[in-house]
Design an enzyme around this catalytic site. Structure first.
Site, PDB file in Angstrom:
ATOM      1  CE  LYS A 104      -1.593   1.590   4.161  1.00 44.11           C
ATOM      2  NZ  LYS A 104      -1.244   2.982   4.423  1.00 44.11           N
ATOM      3  CG  ASN A 105       2.376   2.598   3.571  1.00 44.54           C
ATOM      4  OD1 ASN A 105       1.215   2.964   3.355  1.00 44.54           O
ATOM      5  ND2 ASN A 105       2.807   2.301   4.785  1.00 44.54           N
TER       6      ASN A 105
ATOM      7  CB  CYS B 115      -4.608   6.065  10.934  1.00 48.45           C
ATOM      8  SG  CYS B 115      -4.929   4.613   9.976  1.00 48.45           S
TER       9      CYS B 115
ATOM     10  NE  ARG C 105      -0.006  10.191  10.988  1.00 46.49           N
ATOM     11  CZ  ARG C 105      -0.147   9.214  10.098  1.00 46.49           C
ATOM     12  NH1 ARG C 105       0.900   8.669   9.551  1.00 46.49           N
ATOM     13  NH2 ARG C 105      -1.338   8.782   9.773  1.00 46.49           N
TER      14      ARG C 105
ATOM     15  CG  ASP D 143       3.395   1.258   9.575  1.00 47.85           C
ATOM     16  OD1 ASP D 143       2.773   1.991  10.350  1.00 47.85           O
ATOM     17  OD2 ASP D 143       3.855   1.660   8.491  1.00 47.85           O
TER      18      ASP D 143
ATOM     19  NE  ARG E  39      -7.192   4.179   5.323  1.00 46.57           N
ATOM     20  CZ  ARG E  39      -6.441   5.078   5.939  1.00 46.57           C
ATOM     21  NH1 ARG E  39      -6.790   5.532   7.104  1.00 46.57           N
ATOM     22  NH2 ARG E  39      -5.339   5.532   5.381  1.00 46.57           N
TER      23      ARG E  39
HETATM   24  N1  EPU Z   1       8.969  10.905  13.008  1.00 46.92           N
HETATM   25  C1  EPU Z   1       9.948  11.123  13.916  1.00 46.92           C
HETATM   26  N2  EPU Z   1      11.237  11.052  13.491  1.00 46.92           N
HETATM   27  C2  EPU Z   1      11.550  10.773  12.206  1.00 46.92           C
HETATM   28  C3  EPU Z   1      10.544  10.539  11.282  1.00 46.92           C
HETATM   29  C4  EPU Z   1       9.236  10.608  11.699  1.00 46.92           C
HETATM   30  O1  EPU Z   1       9.696  11.356  15.064  1.00 46.92           O
HETATM   31  O2  EPU Z   1      12.734  10.768  11.875  1.00 46.92           O
HETATM   32  C5  EPU Z   1       7.605  10.986  13.483  1.00 46.92           C
HETATM   33  C6  EPU Z   1       6.817  12.082  12.859  1.00 46.92           C
HETATM   34  O3  EPU Z   1       6.895  13.278  13.607  1.00 46.92           O
HETATM   35  C7  EPU Z   1       5.445  11.502  12.832  1.00 46.92           C
HETATM   36  C8  EPU Z   1       5.686  10.015  12.685  1.00 46.92           C
HETATM   37  O4  EPU Z   1       6.982   9.796  13.077  1.00 46.92           O
HETATM   38  O5  EPU Z   1       4.790  11.740  14.041  1.00 46.92           O
HETATM   39  C9  EPU Z   1       5.499   9.471  11.269  1.00 46.92           C
HETATM   40  O6  EPU Z   1       6.158  10.262  10.385  1.00 46.92           O
HETATM   41  P1  EPU Z   1       6.143  10.149   8.814  1.00 46.92           P
HETATM   42  O7  EPU Z   1       6.037  11.543   8.300  1.00 46.92           O
HETATM   43  O8  EPU Z   1       7.289   9.341   8.367  1.00 46.92           O
HETATM   44  O9  EPU Z   1       4.784   9.381   8.510  1.00 46.92           O
HETATM   45  P2  EPU Z   1       3.941   9.472   7.201  1.00 46.92           P
HETATM   46  O10 EPU Z   1       4.791   9.771   6.044  1.00 46.92           O
HETATM   47  O11 EPU Z   1       2.755  10.332   7.452  1.00 46.92           O
HETATM   48  C10 EPU Z   1       4.183   6.940   6.524  1.00 46.92           C
HETATM   49  C11 EPU Z   1       3.250   5.770   6.309  1.00 46.92           C
HETATM   50  C12 EPU Z   1       2.661   5.337   7.637  1.00 46.92           C
HETATM   51  C13 EPU Z   1       3.814   4.936   8.551  1.00 46.92           C
HETATM   52  C14 EPU Z   1       4.802   6.111   8.689  1.00 46.92           C
HETATM   53  C15 EPU Z   1       6.048   5.750   9.472  1.00 46.92           C
HETATM   54  C16 EPU Z   1       2.489   6.046   4.036  1.00 46.92           C
HETATM   55  C17 EPU Z   1       1.382   6.383   3.106  1.00 46.92           C
HETATM   56  N3  EPU Z   1       2.227   6.153   5.349  1.00 46.92           N
HETATM   57  O12 EPU Z   1       3.383   7.983   7.086  1.00 46.92           O
HETATM   58  O13 EPU Z   1       1.840   4.204   7.375  1.00 46.92           O
HETATM   59  O14 EPU Z   1       3.320   4.586   9.817  1.00 46.92           O
HETATM   60  O15 EPU Z   1       5.228   6.530   7.384  1.00 46.92           O
HETATM   61  O16 EPU Z   1       6.755   4.725   8.847  1.00 46.92           O
HETATM   62  O17 EPU Z   1       3.564   5.662   3.596  1.00 46.92           O
HETATM   63  C18 EPU Z   1       0.191   2.590   7.801  1.00 46.92           C
HETATM   64  O18 EPU Z   1       0.489   2.069   6.721  1.00 46.92           O
HETATM   65  O19 EPU Z   1      -0.558   2.033   8.642  1.00 46.92           O
HETATM   66  C19 EPU Z   1       0.730   3.921   8.117  1.00 46.92           C
HETATM   67  C20 EPU Z   1       0.211   4.718   9.044  1.00 46.92           C
END
Ligand code: EPU
Length: 419
Positions: free
Chosen positions: A24-25, A118, A123, A306, A399
């Site tokens: 998915k991601n 979610c 975030r 995850d 999802r």
């Molecule tokens: N964060 C840190 N330090 C870092 C990187 C991130 O603290 O170096 C924190 C951020 O502040 C945030 C959280 O970690 O609170 C997640 O950050 P990120 O921006 O990486 O998340 P995202 O890009 O919104 C993607 C995935 C998520 C997965 C996260 C973390 C997609 C579409 N979504 O989200 O997937 O949990 O990366 O790996 O790729 C899921 O599939 O269930 C899902 C939520």
């Protein structure tokens, strides 16, 4: 949102063979990146899950044609008719933010409300905006709505404010058509980020450093159409491994990429799970003595956030006290309150840390799936529990996982989907 539930009869040992589907991601950013060309794109191994239908609705709203059959998605972004995505679509999926860079690259502007998805603590979107600003976009509004414009992306050297996955993906999509060279430091390097880079290179982009935290990108004038197979979903693979382990089953899980899960295998060995790794498969065998461990999440290649909830669910069956440290999200221990209904007595120390003492005789109960991975955790707990478990809000599971109930049932689980 629909109101389907799972009724799960616990206590069945899983056995047999199951295949892992596409990620998915990886699919979501790759689909968004398809807007970067006016030529046709064909994607195979696309998971048939709710988020793919949501992103297709967004494409249709933007005037982009798609056709989705048998896990193959054809996209033709001959023209992109809009720069704005309506709130109803954005609110369903936080990954809608992935359209910022493609809309800016294609039409010079992007407008969307704050993305939903979610409920996983705070975030921030700043990491996306800062990266896009470094590449010559201007943020016109970032309060009620995100509104950005650009006179054209220009290459730059910058460090991501954190190694955000979708933030890095936006930065990459902005850089590939930028004027000049870009260096992105502290780039996220998860397998799905790598797959996006491989896809863009097939389209004619020039990205090097793939899989590392420093990406170098030579901007090109134009990208072309291509065909691409979405990489295998290491999160689905991990979830299926845990389902086999928690039921003391014997299961072959095929179409995996073992090196995407290095730390996960290490942690399984530490716990005492017996398994054999092949080139693109894993055989999980029954394991009698599970031991408590310390589990800490971090960015790739460390232990993925995850898989934290599903792995902790396995730890309920391990002897001793396990310590869980979720370092990324502040809302990702919520599922422990649901497991409490199944007779686990977790010690939640703060929003990031908890202690679990096992083994626990889990008992069937009414539980709620509060995000995609918490939903998977509920399903794993229900498989191991005595009696029947009713899981509500399974929209979240749908999802992110392609027919997880059917896959588990093919291995002998007893999961009924009811309205
Ligand atoms: N964060 C840190 N330090 C870092 C990187 C991130 O603290 O170096 C924190 C951020 O502040 C945030 C959280 O970690 O609170 C997640 O950050 P990120 O921006 O990486 O998340 P995202 O890009 O919104 C993607 C995935 C998520 C997965 C996260 C973390 C997609 C579409 N979504 O989200 O997937 O949990 O990366 O790996 O790729 C899921 O599939 O269930 C899902 C939520």
């Amino acid at each position: 949102m629909y109101s389907h539930k799972f009724l799960v009869e616990g206590g069945q040992k899983l056995s047999g063979t199951v295949r892992v589907g596409g990620s998915k991601n990886a699919a979501l950013p790759i689909i968004a990146a398809s807007l970067l060309t006016d030529q046709p794109i064909t994607l195979t191994n696309v998971p048939d899950i709710a988020d793919i239908y949501t992103i297709q609705h967004i494409l249709h709203f933007l005037g982009v044609e798609t056709e989705f059959t048998d896990n193959t998605l054809k996209i033709n972004a001959r023209a992109v008719a809009n720069v704005e995505i309506p709130h109803e679509l954005v609110s369903k999926m936080r990954a809608s933010i992935l359209f910022l860079a493609p809309l800016l690259a294609r039409n010079g502007a992007a407008r969307l409300s704050f993305p939903g998805g979610c409920v996983l603590g705070k975030r921030p979107v700043d990491v996306h905006l800062t990266a896009l600003e470094a590449l010559n976009a201007e943020v016109l509004e970032d309060s009620e709505i995100l509104h950005l414009h650009t006179k054209g992306f220009v290459g730059a050297k910058f460090t991501m404010s954190e190694a955000s996955v979708t933030g890095t993906e936006n930065a990459i999509m902005a850089s590939v058509l930028a004027k000049g060279k870009t260096t992105i430091r502290l780039a996220a390097s998860e397998p799905h980020v790598q797959d996006l880079c491989e896809f863009l290179n097939k389209m004619g982009a020039k990205i090097t450093g793939i899989g590392t935290h420093t990406l170098r990108i030579d901007g090109v004038k134009k990208l072309k159409g291509c065909e691409h197979r979405i990489t295998s979903d290491y999160l689905e693979a991990g979830t299926l491994v845990l389902a086999a382990a928690i039921t003391q089953g014997e299961v072959d899980i095929l179409d995996i990429i073992p090196e995407h899960l290095d730390i996960f295998w290490q942690k399984l060995r530490e716990v005492g799970v017996v398994f054999e790794l092949g080139k693109d498969m894993v055989r999980v065998l029954p394991s009698k003595h599970l031991r408590a461990i310390r589990l800490q999440t971090a960015i790739f290649p460390s232990f993925p956030t995850d898989l934290q909830a599903p792995f902790t669910t396995l730890l309920t069956q391990a002897k001793g006290t396990s310590f869980i440290f979720e370092t990324l999200f502040d809302g990702r221990l919520q599922y422990l309150y649901e497991l409490e209904r199944m007779k686990l007595k977790p010690k939640i120390l703060n929003p990031y840390q908890a202690e679990i003492t096992g083994p626990v005789k889990l008992k069937g109960a009414f539980v709620n799936s509060c995000d995609i991975r918490a939903g998977a955790a509920m399903l794993l707990a229900a498989l191991a529990a005595e009696g029947q478990t009713e899981i509500s809000n399974i929209y979240y599971i749908d999802r992110g996982y392609e027919r997880l109930d059917e896959k588990l049932n093919s291995l002998g689980a007893k999961i009924e989907r009811v309205k």
